[in-house]
Design an enzyme around this catalytic site. Structure first.
Site, PDB file in Angstrom:
ATOM      1  N   GLU A 169       0.832  -1.212   0.000  1.00 35.98           N
ATOM      2  CA  GLU A 169       0.000   0.000   0.000  1.00 35.98           C
ATOM      3  C   GLU A 169       0.866   1.261   0.000  1.00 35.98           C
ATOM      4  O   GLU A 169       0.838   2.081   0.906  1.00 35.98           O
ATOM      5  CB  GLU A 169      -0.973  -0.010   1.182  1.00 35.98           C
ATOM      6  CG  GLU A 169      -1.995  -1.136   1.082  1.00 35.98           C
ATOM      7  CD  GLU A 169      -3.097  -1.055   2.119  1.00 35.98           C
ATOM      8  OE1 GLU A 169      -4.247  -1.394   1.792  1.00 35.98           O
ATOM      9  OE2 GLU A 169      -2.808  -0.676   3.270  1.00 35.98           O
ATOM     10  N   GLU A 278      -6.313  -6.670  -2.449  1.00 35.48           N
ATOM     11  CA  GLU A 278      -6.849  -6.771  -1.093  1.00 35.48           C
ATOM     12  C   GLU A 278      -8.312  -6.359  -1.093  1.00 35.48           C
ATOM     13  O   GLU A 278      -8.665  -5.297  -1.623  1.00 35.48           O
ATOM     14  CB  GLU A 278      -6.109  -5.853  -0.110  1.00 35.48           C
ATOM     15  CG  GLU A 278      -4.820  -6.380   0.429  1.00 35.48           C
ATOM     16  CD  GLU A 278      -4.299  -5.534   1.592  1.00 35.48           C
ATOM     17  OE1 GLU A 278      -5.122  -4.936   2.338  1.00 35.48           O
ATOM     18  OE2 GLU A 278      -3.080  -5.458   1.748  1.00 35.48           O
TER      19      GLU A 278
END
Length: 455
Positions: A169, A278
């Site tokens: 991320e 995700e």
């Protein structure tokens, strides 16, 4: 003269931009990947956790494979603090042992470097303690060598990953502050890109690493603007990557429509493969913490069936776009085991039994309506090879009968009156995916069925 200069500048910028995007041809991903993060599985099994399907003990990898999952994503921390709870979890040795279990189960591996001693995400990208205080050149060298050495260790054990994710991320950068995308109001993408290219070089310079596709992970699943900023800023500095992976959680990243629009934009504007790397969804009650949706915002109820329907919905959206080639579930492995707690977004109940959603993809990818399969004793609905849905009602049906077809998000795609006992509905305008078909008699629904159009 000014017009000539302006035109020349336009040609130069056009050439430069086209050359920039043409310098590297991303490695293609041919087949759609279904994957899951199982980074906690070894710790749960070591703590005597027991996974079950239909209340009978089940090998966790076999359970996921039955659910059509073929890839396992494993995170790795640099040097996790052994004094913390589960301190050795996600260390190199732990991850090697877990990767061995993955490969023995016949599954493929996505290795997720966090480049930190603990969790890295958009709110924190802490430099490993071993690298604290290093100048930029030394940090860059350490990042390259660490990445290369870790992958060489995997290769020594015949565990070379099938995909590698260089950072977790990282839409705000990584290895803060030197690798932050911004330092205050000052753009720092050049330093961020330099570090990222060293990590990627470390992958490709490792033994058997030259052909491994590189995935960059951005927590921007519901935002076109943020996704574009991330991708364009790195491409500007010639970062060579193959897959743009997105996090998408409804409570943080907006509606399924926002995700759909973003996937449409990215898949049409970039040469890289796109994946949702995700996502998850709650199955029992409202979650605590920051990730909370009101009842009106929820695409589906927070129930076991709602979790199942959410996965089928996001799968159907991903399937709309040729360049979107993957969907990974996060946190599906959490059950109660010693000091490791369960999670209501897990694909297993906290006591260990599989939730219905574990097999949501199996249902979506393998189910089809076959001719002459009765859904009720007096009604037949089936799809045909020539993109039609046949609806056969009992002889003598009277009154106003209507058919409605909704996509999995609840958006009406088709509505019409049924003209006779045997009706054919053209499906050519619909994308392959999961749909809800309702039949109504005098405005009252008497059949509501989920069907999969595979044409």
């Amino acid at each position: 003269m000014k017009i000539r200069k302006a035109f020349a500048l336009f040609l130069y910028l056009t050439y430069f931009t086209n050359a920039l995007h043409a310098q590297y041809q991303p490695k293609p991903v041919d087949e759609f990947i279904l994957g899951t993060d199982l980074s906690m599985v070894k710790a749960i099994l070591d703590n005597e956790g027991i996974y079950k399907v239909d209340d009978s003990p089940k090998d966790v990898f076999s359970a996921f494979k039955e659910g059509e999952y073929e890839y396992v994503r494993l995170r790795i921390f640099h040097s996790p603090d052994e004094n913390e709870a589960n301190g050795t979890v996600n260390s190199l040795n732990y991850t090697l042992a877990l990767a061995q279990m993955v490969k023995e189960a016949g599954m493929k591996l996505l290795l997720d470097f966090h480049y930190s001693d603990t969790w890295a995400d958009p709110s924190k990208q802490n430099v490993p303690l071993a690298w604290s205080g290093l100048d930029f050149t030394s940090l860059n060298d350490s990042l390259y060598n660490y990445t290369k050495n870790v992958l060489n260790r995997f290769n020594e054990h015949n565990l070379t990953p099938d995909l590698v994710q260089t950072g977790n991320e990282i839409n705000h950068g990584f290895l803060w502050p030197q690798g932050s995308a911004w330092n205050g109001n000052v753009v720092n993408y050049q330093n961020f890109a330099t570090l990222l290219k060293s990590a990627i070089k470390g992958v490709h310079d490792s033994n058997n690493g030259s052909s491994i596709p590189i995935l960059l992970h951005s927590a921007t699943g519901g935002s076109i603007t943020e996704s574009q900023t991330f991708a364009d800023s790195l491409l500007k500095y010639n970062v060579e990557f193959d897959i743009l992976g997105l996090s998408y959680y409804p409570c943080w990243h907006g509606t399924l429509t926002s995700l759909d629009e973003n996937l449409n934009f990215l898949s049409s504007g970039y040469e890289q493969t796109i994946m949702i790397v995700e996502t998850n969804y709650n199955s029992d009650g409202v979650p605590s913490g920051d990730c909370v949706l009101s009842a009106s915002q929820m695409p589906f109820p927070y129930t076991e069936q709602g979790q199942f329907d959410y996965l089928q919905a996001i799968y159907a959206i991903a399937q709309k776009y040729e360049r979107v080639k993957g969907l990974f579930y996060w946190g599906g492995d959490y059950i109660w085991a010693g000091d490791i707690g369960g999670s209501y977004s897990s694909l297993f109940h906290w006591q260990g039994n599989a939730q219905k959603a574990l097999f949501a993809f199996q249902d979506t990818t393998s189910t089809s309506i076959q001719p002459e399969t009765p859904m009720f004793s007096d009604v037949l609905i089936y799809s045909t090879a020539n993109k039609q849905l046949i609806v056969q009602l009992p002889e003598g049906s009277q009154g106003s009968n209507c058919i409605c077809i909704y996509d999995i998000t609840g958006k009406l795609q088709y509505k019409n009156q049924l003209q006779s006992n045997r009706n054919s509905v053209e499906l050519g305008h619909l994308m392959p995916g999961v749909y809800i078909v309702t039949l109504e008699h005098n405005q009252h629904v008497f059949i509501r069925e989920k069907v999969v159009f595979n044409h």
